[in-house]
Design a protein around this motif. Structure first.
Motif, PDB file in Angstrom:
ATOM      1  N   VAL A 306      20.654  40.646   3.465  1.00 27.46           N
ATOM      2  CA  VAL A 306      19.784  39.726   2.734  1.00 27.46           C
ATOM      3  C   VAL A 306      20.046  38.228   3.590  1.00 27.46           C
ATOM      4  O   VAL A 306      18.962  37.785   3.868  1.00 27.46           O
ATOM      5  N   SER A 307      21.099  37.961   4.063  1.00 27.76           N
ATOM      6  CA  SER A 307      21.232  36.252   4.485  1.00 27.76           C
ATOM      7  C   SER A 307      20.768  36.473   6.067  1.00 27.76           C
ATOM      8  O   SER A 307      20.209  35.213   6.182  1.00 27.76           O
ATOM      9  N   SER A 308      20.515  37.499   6.558  1.00 22.04           N
ATOM     10  CA  SER A 308      20.338  37.402   7.906  1.00 22.04           C
ATOM     11  C   SER A 308      18.922  37.145   7.940  1.00 22.04           C
ATOM     12  O   SER A 308      18.125  36.546   8.816  1.00 22.04           O
ATOM     13  N   PHE A 309      18.092  37.672   6.875  1.00 22.41           N
ATOM     14  CA  PHE A 309      16.624  37.293   6.756  1.00 22.41           C
ATOM     15  C   PHE A 309      16.450  35.894   5.893  1.00 22.41           C
ATOM     16  O   PHE A 309      15.713  34.956   6.501  1.00 22.41           O
ATOM     17  N   VAL A 310      17.060  35.807   4.978  1.00 22.51           N
ATOM     18  CA  VAL A 310      16.562  34.801   3.789  1.00 22.51           C
ATOM     19  C   VAL A 310      17.032  33.277   4.477  1.00 22.51           C
ATOM     20  O   VAL A 310      16.421  32.247   4.383  1.00 22.51           O
ATOM     21  N   LEU A 311      18.057  33.236   5.148  1.00 21.58           N
ATOM     22  CA  LEU A 311      18.665  31.862   5.777  1.00 21.58           C
ATOM     23  C   LEU A 311      17.530  31.481   6.805  1.00 21.58           C
ATOM     24  O   LEU A 311      17.311  30.265   6.876  1.00 21.58           O
ATOM     25  N   PRO A 312      17.681  32.165   7.919  1.00 19.74           N
ATOM     26  CA  PRO A 312      16.678  31.678   8.949  1.00 19.74           C
ATOM     27  C   PRO A 312      15.365  31.410   8.566  1.00 19.74           C
ATOM     28  O   PRO A 312      14.603  30.283   8.889  1.00 19.74           O
ATOM     29  N   VAL A 313      14.806  32.309   7.732  1.00 17.53           N
ATOM     30  CA  VAL A 313      13.454  31.927   7.276  1.00 17.53           C
ATOM     31  C   VAL A 313      13.292  30.930   6.414  1.00 17.53           C
ATOM     32  O   VAL A 313      12.622  29.859   6.689  1.00 17.53           O
ATOM     33  N   GLY A 314      14.407  30.686   5.601  1.00 17.73           N
ATOM     34  CA  GLY A 314      14.652  29.405   4.947  1.00 17.73           C
ATOM     35  C   GLY A 314      14.621  28.097   5.328  1.00 17.73           C
ATOM     36  O   GLY A 314      14.253  27.151   5.075  1.00 17.73           O
ATOM     37  N   ALA A 315      15.621  28.039   6.568  1.00 16.68           N
ATOM     38  CA  ALA A 315      15.766  26.989   7.251  1.00 16.68           C
ATOM     39  C   ALA A 315      14.291  26.451   7.854  1.00 16.68           C
ATOM     40  O   ALA A 315      13.981  25.035   8.040  1.00 16.68           O
ATOM     41  N   THR A 316      13.381  27.319   8.156  1.00 20.93           N
ATOM     42  CA  THR A 316      12.206  26.880   8.763  1.00 20.93           C
ATOM     43  C   THR A 316      11.196  26.768   7.721  1.00 20.93           C
ATOM     44  O   THR A 316      10.423  25.822   7.856  1.00 20.93           O
ATOM     45  N   MET A 319      11.809  24.024   2.164  1.00 24.95           N
ATOM     46  CA  MET A 319      12.504  22.846   2.377  1.00 24.95           C
ATOM     47  C   MET A 319      12.265  22.105   0.940  1.00 24.95           C
ATOM     48  O   MET A 319      11.034  21.137   0.908  1.00 24.95           O
ATOM     49  N   ASP A 320      12.965  22.303  -0.095  1.00 25.79           N
ATOM     50  CA  ASP A 320      12.760  21.702  -1.211  1.00 25.79           C
ATOM     51  C   ASP A 320      13.193  20.154  -1.138  1.00 25.79           C
ATOM     52  O   ASP A 320      12.326  19.440  -1.924  1.00 25.79           O
ATOM     53  N   GLY A 321      13.913  19.793  -0.540  1.00 24.08           N
ATOM     54  CA  GLY A 321      14.415  18.238  -0.303  1.00 24.08           C
ATOM     55  C   GLY A 321      13.161  17.724   0.171  1.00 24.08           C
ATOM     56  O   GLY A 321      12.881  16.572  -0.292  1.00 24.08           O
ATOM     57  N   THR A 322      12.685  18.293   1.407  1.00 26.54           N
ATOM     58  CA  THR A 322      11.864  17.389   1.972  1.00 26.54           C
ATOM     59  C   THR A 322      10.330  17.388   1.355  1.00 26.54           C
ATOM     60  O   THR A 322       9.733  16.298   1.245  1.00 26.54           O
ATOM     61  N   GLY A 359       5.508  23.831   7.032  1.00 29.04           N
ATOM     62  CA  GLY A 359       5.172  23.610   8.371  1.00 29.04           C
ATOM     63  C   GLY A 359       6.073  22.699   9.010  1.00 29.04           C
ATOM     64  O   GLY A 359       6.081  22.628  10.226  1.00 29.04           O
ATOM     65  N   SER A 360       6.990  22.372   8.238  1.00 27.73           N
ATOM     66  CA  SER A 360       7.879  21.071   8.910  1.00 27.73           C
ATOM     67  C   SER A 360       8.939  21.867   9.719  1.00 27.73           C
ATOM     68  O   SER A 360       9.440  22.711   9.188  1.00 27.73           O
ATOM     69  N   ALA A 361       9.281  21.094  10.684  1.00 26.54           N
ATOM     70  CA  ALA A 361      10.218  21.755  11.403  1.00 26.54           C
ATOM     71  C   ALA A 361      11.691  21.275  11.060  1.00 26.54           C
ATOM     72  O   ALA A 361      11.604  20.270  10.041  1.00 26.54           O
ATOM     73  N   ALA A 362      12.591  22.198  11.210  1.00 18.75           N
ATOM     74  CA  ALA A 362      13.939  21.731  10.570  1.00 18.75           C
ATOM     75  C   ALA A 362      14.761  20.887  11.383  1.00 18.75           C
ATOM     76  O   ALA A 362      16.037  21.139  11.642  1.00 18.75           O
ATOM     77  N   ARG A 403      17.971  14.510   1.804  1.00 17.70           N
ATOM     78  CA  ARG A 403      16.948  15.687   1.505  1.00 17.70           C
ATOM     79  C   ARG A 403      17.441  16.841   2.578  1.00 17.70           C
ATOM     80  O   ARG A 403      17.089  18.101   2.039  1.00 17.70           O
ATOM     81  N   THR A 404      18.280  16.756   3.511  1.00 16.67           N
ATOM     82  CA  THR A 404      18.436  18.195   4.323  1.00 16.67           C
ATOM     83  C   THR A 404      19.428  18.737   3.569  1.00 16.67           C
ATOM     84  O   THR A 404      19.471  20.041   3.609  1.00 16.67           O
ATOM     85  N   VAL A 405      20.474  17.890   3.064  1.00 12.48           N
ATOM     86  CA  VAL A 405      21.456  18.732   1.856  1.00 12.48           C
ATOM     87  C   VAL A 405      20.736  19.735   0.881  1.00 12.48           C
ATOM     88  O   VAL A 405      21.224  20.773   0.949  1.00 12.48           O
ATOM     89  N   ILE A 406      19.786  19.209   0.540  1.00 13.71           N
ATOM     90  CA  ILE A 406      18.913  20.037  -0.694  1.00 13.71           C
ATOM     91  C   ILE A 406      18.329  21.339   0.112  1.00 13.71           C
ATOM     92  O   ILE A 406      18.232  22.246  -0.475  1.00 13.71           O
ATOM     93  N   ASN A 407      17.919  20.848   1.161  1.00 17.67           N
ATOM     94  CA  ASN A 407      17.231  22.208   2.024  1.00 17.67           C
ATOM     95  C   ASN A 407      18.189  23.199   2.183  1.00 17.67           C
ATOM     96  O   ASN A 407      17.763  24.258   1.978  1.00 17.67           O
TER      97      ASN A 407
END
Ligand code: ASP
Length: 441
Positions: A306-316, A319-322, A359-362, A403-407
């Motif tokens: 799960v994490s190997s997909f969810v986290l890298p995709v999430g980082a890109t 972005m809830d904080g953003t 679309g925002s870059a991380a 906001r990055t903390v929230i992301n």
């Protein structure tokens, strides 16, 4: 220091960095000393994290998928992830809009402050470059985003951290193909990526040994290069509205984690706190990704599938904080410059902020580029864009850190929820940096 938990060490490093930054601001030539002699250590740390991001994504995603044994499971995880990401982002934007419309931070900004901020920042290169970057991104067609996800050269995709989605695409493609050739033929490759994955996670442990010192350097530099305190003060109310919104998001994640995964939400926050503190210090979810992955897998117990997909995709893309910040900032600028927003405009903000966060870059400051697109979507006059951005520029860096903390927290919570929903939330199994050290020293 040895017995102290990592997050305490990092926190102490951060506080000392801030104090040192303030002291050096009083000394003549102090900021230059920080820039020349302290900041490089922070930069090296961020570079090290970025250095291992691509090998980690590749190895862990390929391992995750090839462990699945069944492709439909992957489609299931993928679909859940995207749906939950969209939902949490909509919650974030809604919280932002509710707060900014009720508290109206833009109404209290005096003409004098607007004039001063405009004079200081509107012609700054940084503001102008965000506007031109936004125009470039906006000019691309509606399917450009999908087109950009597909690399034409795997090596060049891996050579650029900004092309993380392309690497994810390649890793998924390779992982699925490995499933299709059968366990026996795929075994050598699978063993290779399993081992690479373990090695890279060990590199994360080793890099993290220097984290308390690195955050000292990063924060001392942030303080030493911050702008005029009077201007920061003028934007205090606006900043408080953003920060209250971000804190409400933490409460939201805690409630969701507690109800869905039945885990103690304070335990969850404690376990991912090193990643949060790094997100704050680096302002980059991409640089924080290796640490987020390590914390979520080893310290929270989310399965790699799960994490190997969810986290890298999430980082890109998540972005809830953003997106919360974009909603607040867009309405704040409109209020301050007397540009009336209809209900339709506010709904447009929800939609564009959602797409913009995807679309925002991380990376630091990316949210501001997308803010330009959000402002344009509600018909904000083009000639006032620079003034609008100038209004919030002074506090962008500190708010970016928050906001990055929230992301990052959002990505970690969603990984837990998805893992729980597919029965992949197990027991934590933390590894120490010096496991096996005795044998090799
Ligand atoms: N710095 C943020 C991140 O890396 C993006 C932004 O809001 O500017 O997640």
């Amino acid at each position: 220091m040895k017995k102290l938990a990592l997050h305490w060490k990092i926190l102490i490093g951060m506080v000392l960095g801030v104090v040192f930054g303030f002291i050096m601001l009083q000394v003549s030539g102090g900021p230059k000393i920080i820039e020349d002699w302290i900041n490089p250590f922070g930069t090296i740390f961020v570079k090290l994290l970025k250095l291992i991001a691509i090998p980690l994504i590749l190895a862990s995603l390929i391992k995750g998928i090839s462990d699945l044994k069944d492709i439909s499971k992957f489609a299931n995880i993928g679909l859940r992830t995207i749906i939950i990401y969209v939902c949490t982002t909509i919650v974030a934007i809604t919280i932002g809009l509710l707060l900014v419309n009720t508290l109206q931070p833009g109404d209290g900004v005096s003409d004098e402050t607007i004039a001063k901020l405009t004079e200081t920042y509107a012609t700054e290169n940084a503001v102008q470059s965000k506007i031109s970057e936004a125009t470039r991104q906006k000019d691309s067609g509606p399917l450009q985003f999908i087109e950009d996800m597909v690399p034409e050269n795997a090596m060049s995709a891996m050579s650029d951290n900004k092309l993380m989605l392309q690497v994810i695409f390649f890793a998924i493609f390779l992982g699925i193909s490995m499933l299709l050739i059968g366990e026996k033929s795929a075994k050598p490759l699978k063993d290779f990526f399993d081992s690479l994955n373990e090695v890279v996670l060990k590199m994360v442990d080793l890099i993290m040994l220097t984290a308390p010192y690195a955050v000292f350097a990063l924060l001392a530099n942030v303080v030493a290069s911050s702008g005029d305190p009077d201007l920061l003060y003028a934007l205090l109310y606006y900043s408080i509205v953003v920060i209250v919104g971000l804190l409400l998001m933490i409460v939201f994640y805690m409630i969701v984690v507690a109800t869905i995964t039945k885990k103690n939400p304070f335990w969850f926050l404690k376990e991912i706190s090193p990643a949060q503190l790094l997100a704050f210090s680096t302002s980059s979810s991409a640089a924080t990704l290796p640490v987020t992955m390590e914390r979520v897998e080893e310290h929270i117990g989310v399965d790699k599938e799960v994490s190997s997909f969810v986290l890298p995709v999430g980082a890109t893309i998540n972005m809830d904080g953003t997106s919360l910040y974009q909603a607040v900032a867009a309405v704040f600028i409109s209020q301050a410059l007397g540009f009336d927003l209809t209900l339709g405009d506010q709904l447009t903000i929800v939609l564009t902020a959602l797409l913009a966060s995807i679309g925002s870059a991380a990376v630091p400051g990316a949210g501001m580029v997308m803010l330009v697109i959000v402002l344009e979507s509600i018909g904000f006059p083009a000639d006032k864009l620079a003034i609008g951005l100038a209004l919030i520029f002074a506090v962008d860096r500190p708010l970016d850190m928050c906001r990055t903390v929230i992301n990052v927290t959002g990505d970690a919570s969603v990984s837990m929820i998805v893992a729980k929903s597919v029965g992949k939330l197990g027991k934590p199994k933390p590894k120490q940096w010096d496991d096996h050290y005795e044998e090799v020293k």
